[in-house]
Design a protein around this motif. Sequence first.
Motif, PDB file in Angstrom:
ATOM      1  N   GLY A  92      51.921  45.853  46.924  1.00  0.00           N
ATOM      2  CA  GLY A  92      50.497  45.705  46.637  1.00  0.00           C
ATOM      3  C   GLY A  92      49.619  46.303  47.718  1.00  0.00           C
ATOM      4  O   GLY A  92      48.586  46.911  47.435  1.00  0.00           O
ATOM      5  N   LEU A  93      50.032  46.139  48.967  1.00  0.00           N
ATOM      6  CA  LEU A  93      49.257  46.724  50.077  1.00  0.00           C
ATOM      7  C   LEU A  93      49.360  48.249  50.098  1.00  0.00           C
ATOM      8  O   LEU A  93      48.415  48.922  50.507  1.00  0.00           O
ATOM      9  CB  LEU A  93      49.730  46.142  51.411  1.00  0.00           C
ATOM     10  N   ILE A 138      44.147  51.349  39.272  1.00  0.00           N
ATOM     11  CA  ILE A 138      45.495  50.958  39.696  1.00  0.00           C
ATOM     12  C   ILE A 138      45.495  50.640  41.189  1.00  0.00           C
ATOM     13  O   ILE A 138      46.099  49.656  41.631  1.00  0.00           O
ATOM     14  CB  ILE A 138      46.522  52.062  39.358  1.00  0.00           C
ATOM     15  N   GLY A 139      44.801  51.428  41.980  1.00  0.00           N
ATOM     16  CA  GLY A 139      44.736  51.194  43.425  1.00  0.00           C
ATOM     17  C   GLY A 139      44.083  49.877  43.777  1.00  0.00           C
ATOM     18  O   GLY A 139      44.566  49.138  44.642  1.00  0.00           O
ATOM     19  N   VAL A 140      43.004  49.543  43.107  1.00  0.00           N
ATOM     20  CA  VAL A 140      42.297  48.296  43.399  1.00  0.00           C
ATOM     21  C   VAL A 140      43.103  47.080  42.917  1.00  0.00           C
ATOM     22  O   VAL A 140      42.912  45.971  43.402  1.00  0.00           O
ATOM     23  CB  VAL A 140      40.866  48.319  42.812  1.00  0.00           C
ATOM     24  N   THR A 164      45.531  42.585  44.465  1.00  0.00           N
ATOM     25  CA  THR A 164      45.826  41.450  43.591  1.00  0.00           C
ATOM     26  C   THR A 164      47.329  41.192  43.562  1.00  0.00           C
ATOM     27  O   THR A 164      47.773  40.041  43.640  1.00  0.00           O
ATOM     28  CB  THR A 164      45.296  41.707  42.168  1.00  0.00           C
ATOM     29  N   VAL A 165      48.101  42.257  43.482  1.00  0.00           N
ATOM     30  CA  VAL A 165      49.563  42.133  43.510  1.00  0.00           C
ATOM     31  C   VAL A 165      50.003  41.546  44.846  1.00  0.00           C
ATOM     32  O   VAL A 165      50.861  40.658  44.897  1.00  0.00           O
ATOM     33  CB  VAL A 165      50.231  43.504  43.249  1.00  0.00           C
ATOM     34  N   ALA A 166      49.416  42.036  45.936  1.00  0.00           N
ATOM     35  CA  ALA A 166      49.763  41.528  47.268  1.00  0.00           C
ATOM     36  C   ALA A 166      49.417  40.038  47.382  1.00  0.00           C
ATOM     37  O   ALA A 166      50.209  39.245  47.910  1.00  0.00           O
ATOM     38  CB  ALA A 166      49.033  42.329  48.349  1.00  0.00           C
ATOM     39  N   SER A 167      48.265  39.658  46.883  1.00  0.00           N
ATOM     40  CA  SER A 167      47.845  38.261  46.927  1.00  0.00           C
ATOM     41  C   SER A 167      48.790  37.388  46.112  1.00  0.00           C
ATOM     42  O   SER A 167      49.184  36.302  46.548  1.00  0.00           O
ATOM     43  CB  SER A 167      46.412  38.134  46.409  1.00  0.00           C
ATOM     44  N   TRP A 168      49.180  37.840  44.920  1.00  0.00           N
ATOM     45  CA  TRP A 168      50.126  37.101  44.087  1.00  0.00           C
ATOM     46  C   TRP A 168      51.433  36.913  44.852  1.00  0.00           C
ATOM     47  O   TRP A 168      52.019  35.829  44.846  1.00  0.00           O
ATOM     48  CB  TRP A 168      50.371  37.832  42.766  1.00  0.00           C
TER      49      TRP A 168
END
Length: 139
Positions: free
Chosen positions: A21-22, A56-58, A62-66
């Motif tokens: 995610g990052l 997709i980049g933004v 959200t993926v990193a936070s999850w």
Amino acid sequence: MSISLAKRWLQTLAIIHVIGGLLLPVMVYTSLAAPYFQHLQTAFPNSNPQSLQFLIGVFGPTVASWGLLFFYAIGKAFETKTKKDWWLLVCATLVWAVLDTTFSLANHVAAHFYLNGSVLVLFLIPLLLTKKHFKSQTT
């Protein structure tokens, strides 16, 4: 599968989500992402490639936070080992996988079916194999 191996496996998957995610906001501008964006261009022929890269980049943070939240939830669930905790991990995984995949397929983004399906299996196998270690809470 031992409960400690399952915990490490799931935490590793969570860390991969954090790192991925990052990196996603940077990766969208590399040649590694080209096949994915070609697939998206097919699904959305009238879309602006820069807009797709941005969206997709933004999504990466959200993926990193999850991944961070799931890492924490795994630690707590494997500490207390209640059925409620086990169901929380299963439901968190299924909510993402089912809704993301359904929405993607409805919009002709078949790549998510394969990606999500593979990741879902990697999450569910250790959860299903360790379910017996999670007990009902007694009050």
